[in-house]
Enzyme design. Sequence first.
Site, PDB file in Angstrom:
ATOM      1  N   LYS A   1       0.857  -1.187   0.000  1.00 24.57           N
ATOM      2  CA  LYS A   1       0.000   0.000   0.000  1.00 24.57           C
ATOM      3  C   LYS A   1       0.893   1.236   0.000  1.00 24.57           C
ATOM      4  O   LYS A   1       1.797   1.356   0.822  1.00 24.57           O
ATOM      5  CB  LYS A   1      -0.894   0.028   1.240  1.00 24.57           C
ATOM      6  CG  LYS A   1      -1.820   1.228   1.256  1.00 24.57           C
ATOM      7  CD  LYS A   1      -2.817   1.150   2.391  1.00 24.57           C
ATOM      8  CE  LYS A   1      -2.286   1.689   3.691  1.00 24.57           C
ATOM      9  NZ  LYS A   1      -2.032   3.134   3.703  1.00 24.57           N
TER      10      LYS A   1
ATOM     11  N   ASP B   1      -3.335   4.372  -1.870  1.00 22.36           N
ATOM     12  CA  ASP B   1      -4.226   4.840  -0.801  1.00 22.36           C
ATOM     13  C   ASP B   1      -4.210   6.362  -0.716  1.00 22.36           C
ATOM     14  O   ASP B   1      -3.536   6.934   0.130  1.00 22.36           O
ATOM     15  CB  ASP B   1      -3.732   4.199   0.511  1.00 22.36           C
ATOM     16  CG  ASP B   1      -4.562   4.594   1.712  1.00 22.36           C
ATOM     17  OD1 ASP B   1      -5.705   5.041   1.532  1.00 22.36           O
ATOM     18  OD2 ASP B   1      -4.059   4.431   2.844  1.00 22.36           O
TER      19      ASP B   1
ATOM     20  N   LYS C   1      -7.216   8.158  -0.769  1.00 20.32           N
ATOM     21  CA  LYS C   1      -8.469   8.549  -0.085  1.00 20.32           C
ATOM     22  C   LYS C   1      -9.069   9.836  -0.661  1.00 20.32           C
ATOM     23  O   LYS C   1      -9.214  10.841   0.033  1.00 20.32           O
ATOM     24  CB  LYS C   1      -8.223   8.740   1.416  1.00 20.32           C
ATOM     25  CG  LYS C   1      -7.670   7.522   2.143  1.00 20.32           C
ATOM     26  CD  LYS C   1      -7.638   7.765   3.637  1.00 20.32           C
ATOM     27  CE  LYS C   1      -7.087   6.613   4.431  1.00 20.32           C
ATOM     28  NZ  LYS C   1      -5.635   6.452   4.366  1.00 20.32           N
TER      29      LYS C   1
ATOM     30  N   HIS D   1     -11.433  12.741  -1.753  1.00 17.64           N
ATOM     31  CA  HIS D   1     -12.627  13.322  -1.101  1.00 17.64           C
ATOM     32  C   HIS D   1     -12.771  14.750  -1.624  1.00 17.64           C
ATOM     33  O   HIS D   1     -12.090  15.661  -1.155  1.00 17.64           O
ATOM     34  CB  HIS D   1     -12.418  13.310   0.428  1.00 17.64           C
ATOM     35  CG  HIS D   1     -13.639  13.678   1.206  1.00 17.64           C
ATOM     36  ND1 HIS D   1     -13.718  13.525   2.571  1.00 17.64           N
ATOM     37  CD2 HIS D   1     -14.832  14.172   0.824  1.00 17.64           C
ATOM     38  CE1 HIS D   1     -14.916  13.928   2.991  1.00 17.64           C
ATOM     39  NE2 HIS D   1     -15.598  14.327   1.945  1.00 17.64           N
ATOM     40  N   ASP D   2     -13.626  14.930  -2.626  1.00 19.18           N
ATOM     41  CA  ASP D   2     -13.798  16.261  -3.219  1.00 19.18           C
ATOM     42  C   ASP D   2     -15.139  16.263  -3.958  1.00 19.18           C
ATOM     43  O   ASP D   2     -15.906  15.309  -3.845  1.00 19.18           O
ATOM     44  CB  ASP D   2     -12.619  16.562  -4.173  1.00 19.18           C
ATOM     45  CG  ASP D   2     -12.310  18.047  -4.252  1.00 19.18           C
ATOM     46  OD1 ASP D   2     -13.257  18.843  -4.404  1.00 19.18           O
ATOM     47  OD2 ASP D   2     -11.127  18.417  -4.166  1.00 19.18           O
TER      48      ASP D   2
ATOM     49  N   THR E   1      -9.494   4.145  11.236  1.00 22.79           N
ATOM     50  CA  THR E   1      -9.363   3.300  12.437  1.00 22.79           C
ATOM     51  C   THR E   1      -8.721   4.065  13.600  1.00 22.79           C
ATOM     52  O   THR E   1      -8.660   3.570  14.708  1.00 22.79           O
ATOM     53  CB  THR E   1      -8.555   2.020  12.123  1.00 22.79           C
ATOM     54  OG1 THR E   1      -7.443   2.382  11.312  1.00 22.79           O
ATOM     55  CG2 THR E   1      -9.385   0.999  11.397  1.00 22.79           C
TER      56      THR E   1
ATOM     57  N   ARG F   1      -2.352  -5.292  14.742  1.00 21.84           N
ATOM     58  CA  ARG F   1      -1.149  -5.391  15.571  1.00 21.84           C
ATOM     59  C   ARG F   1      -0.984  -6.852  16.005  1.00 21.84           C
ATOM     60  O   ARG F   1      -1.984  -7.539  16.230  1.00 21.84           O
ATOM     61  CB  ARG F   1      -1.266  -4.534  16.838  1.00 21.84           C
ATOM     62  CG  ARG F   1      -1.298  -3.033  16.597  1.00 21.84           C
ATOM     63  CD  ARG F   1       0.055  -2.498  16.146  1.00 21.84           C
ATOM     64  NE  ARG F   1       0.037  -1.066  15.886  1.00 21.84           N
ATOM     65  CZ  ARG F   1      -0.226  -0.508  14.704  1.00 21.84           C
ATOM     66  NH1 ARG F   1      -0.508  -1.265  13.657  1.00 21.84           N
ATOM     67  NH2 ARG F   1      -0.202   0.796  14.559  1.00 21.84           N
TER      68      ARG F   1
ATOM     69  N   GLN G   1      -3.226   3.966  16.673  1.00 17.84           N
ATOM     70  CA  GLN G   1      -4.446   3.236  16.313  1.00 17.84           C
ATOM     71  C   GLN G   1      -5.252   2.937  17.574  1.00 17.84           C
ATOM     72  O   GLN G   1      -4.695   2.592  18.609  1.00 17.84           O
ATOM     73  CB  GLN G   1      -4.100   1.910  15.619  1.00 17.84           C
ATOM     74  CG  GLN G   1      -3.420   2.087  14.265  1.00 17.84           C
ATOM     75  CD  GLN G   1      -4.396   2.440  13.160  1.00 17.84           C
ATOM     76  OE1 GLN G   1      -5.479   2.938  13.424  1.00 17.84           O
ATOM     77  NE2 GLN G   1      -4.001   2.221  11.924  1.00 17.84           N
TER      78      GLN G   1
ATOM     79  N   ARG H   1       3.239  -0.547  10.611  1.00 13.72           N
ATOM     80  CA  ARG H   1       4.380  -0.543  11.522  1.00 13.72           C
ATOM     81  C   ARG H   1       4.733  -1.892  12.129  1.00 13.72           C
ATOM     82  O   ARG H   1       5.894  -2.132  12.441  1.00 13.72           O
ATOM     83  CB  ARG H   1       4.150   0.511  12.616  1.00 13.72           C
ATOM     84  CG  ARG H   1       4.334   1.921  12.084  1.00 13.72           C
ATOM     85  CD  ARG H   1       3.681   2.957  12.956  1.00 13.72           C
ATOM     86  NE  ARG H   1       2.230   2.940  12.828  1.00 13.72           N
ATOM     87  CZ  ARG H   1       1.413   3.787  13.458  1.00 13.72           C
ATOM     88  NH1 ARG H   1       1.904   4.696  14.253  1.00 13.72           N
ATOM     89  NH2 ARG H   1       0.106   3.706  13.280  1.00 13.72           N
TER      90      ARG H   1
HETATM   91  O1  C5P Z   1       1.238   1.348  10.904  1.00 12.93           O
HETATM   92  P1  C5P Z   1      -0.203   0.923  10.826  1.00 12.93           P
HETATM   93  O2  C5P Z   1      -0.376  -0.577  10.732  1.00 12.93           O
HETATM   94  O3  C5P Z   1      -1.050   1.563  11.907  1.00 12.93           O
HETATM   95  O4  C5P Z   1      -0.704   1.522   9.419  1.00 12.93           O
HETATM   96  C1  C5P Z   1      -2.041   1.432   8.997  1.00 12.93           C
HETATM   97  C2  C5P Z   1      -2.183   2.018   7.621  1.00 12.93           C
HETATM   98  O5  C5P Z   1      -3.536   1.960   7.234  1.00 12.93           O
HETATM   99  C3  C5P Z   1      -1.775   3.487   7.488  1.00 12.93           C
HETATM  100  O6  C5P Z   1      -1.166   3.603   6.202  1.00 12.93           O
HETATM  101  C4  C5P Z   1      -3.073   4.263   7.536  1.00 12.93           C
HETATM  102  O7  C5P Z   1      -3.053   5.430   6.757  1.00 12.93           O
HETATM  103  C5  C5P Z   1      -4.038   3.256   6.903  1.00 12.93           C
HETATM  104  N1  C5P Z   1      -5.452   3.397   7.246  1.00 12.93           N
HETATM  105  C6  C5P Z   1      -5.937   3.320   8.536  1.00 12.93           C
HETATM  106  N2  C5P Z   1      -7.289   3.409   8.780  1.00 12.93           N
HETATM  107  C7  C5P Z   1      -8.133   3.587   7.765  1.00 12.93           C
HETATM  108  C8  C5P Z   1      -7.648   3.672   6.453  1.00 12.93           C
HETATM  109  C9  C5P Z   1      -6.291   3.567   6.232  1.00 12.93           C
HETATM  110  O8  C5P Z   1      -5.171   3.124   9.459  1.00 12.93           O
HETATM  111  N3  C5P Z   1      -9.437   3.591   8.008  1.00 12.93           N
END
Ligand code: C5P
Length: 232
Positions: free
Chosen positions: A32, A59, A61, A63-64, A118, A180, A189, A210
């Site tokens: 991604k 990704d 996203k 929005h417009d 999230t 995680r 998160q 991460r």
């Molecule tokens: O590092 P981590 O696992 O938290 O990354 C989650 C990824 O998912 C990030 O790139 C974040 O922008 C994306 N994301 C998110 N929640 C959403 C849509 C995308 O965390 N609803």
Amino acid sequence: MKREVIIACDFDDPVKLFDFLDLFRDKKPFVKIGMELFYGNGPSIVREIKRRGHKIFLDLKLHDIPNTVHKSMCKLAELNVDMVNVHAAGSVAMMEAAARALKEKNSNAVLLAVTQLTSTTEEVMNKELWIDHKMEETVLHYAMNAKKAGCQGVVCSPLEAGIVKEACGEDFLTVTPGIRFADDDKGDQKRVTTPAKAKELGSSYIVVGRSITASADPVAAYERACQEFEED
Ligand code: C5P
């Protein structure tokens, strides 16, 4: 339906990204690519990742207003990526404009809609965004709007994947970040689950950032995520 792990490559520097992808050698994980890489490096970085043989979820996203989203999606369709997304909050008309653009360009990219990030809690959603509903109800409503508009799935928390599938059908994709490992730090998160739990809850794809990219051994972490999520 085949479940797959997508690695969120949230690097702001292409050198770091390619050093990271080189670790995987002949394995070509689904990646991604987010705003920081795209805004900093433009479409050429997407073409290079594609050339290396990865599937890409771009990704951005969107929005417009519908007209702007339509024209932007026409441009993104030319990049031949595998997944793109818009914010469901942009309206059914805006999501329809995105779907129409992909169709006009004969693109096979999967169109997803983001329901609620999230990182957003129900409290923030109610008190700050003034969306006066439960998180589950909001996600479900946005998912049904997305389906109506011609999206193939939504980005949501694994915690909502089950109810989305129930309402929108088994084939409607649930792409779920907020993952995680049991022994990880949550970071920013709020609504997180493990890869194994996401599988149990009905995610079609998990997006893992991460927990893989910041791991001491990213390849082992990726394999662990695949094993927990993809294997029956
Ligand atoms: O590092 P981590 O696992 O938290 O990354 C989650 C990824 O998912 C990030 O790139 C974040 O922008 C994306 N994301 C998110 N929640 C959403 C849509 C995308 O965390 N609803």
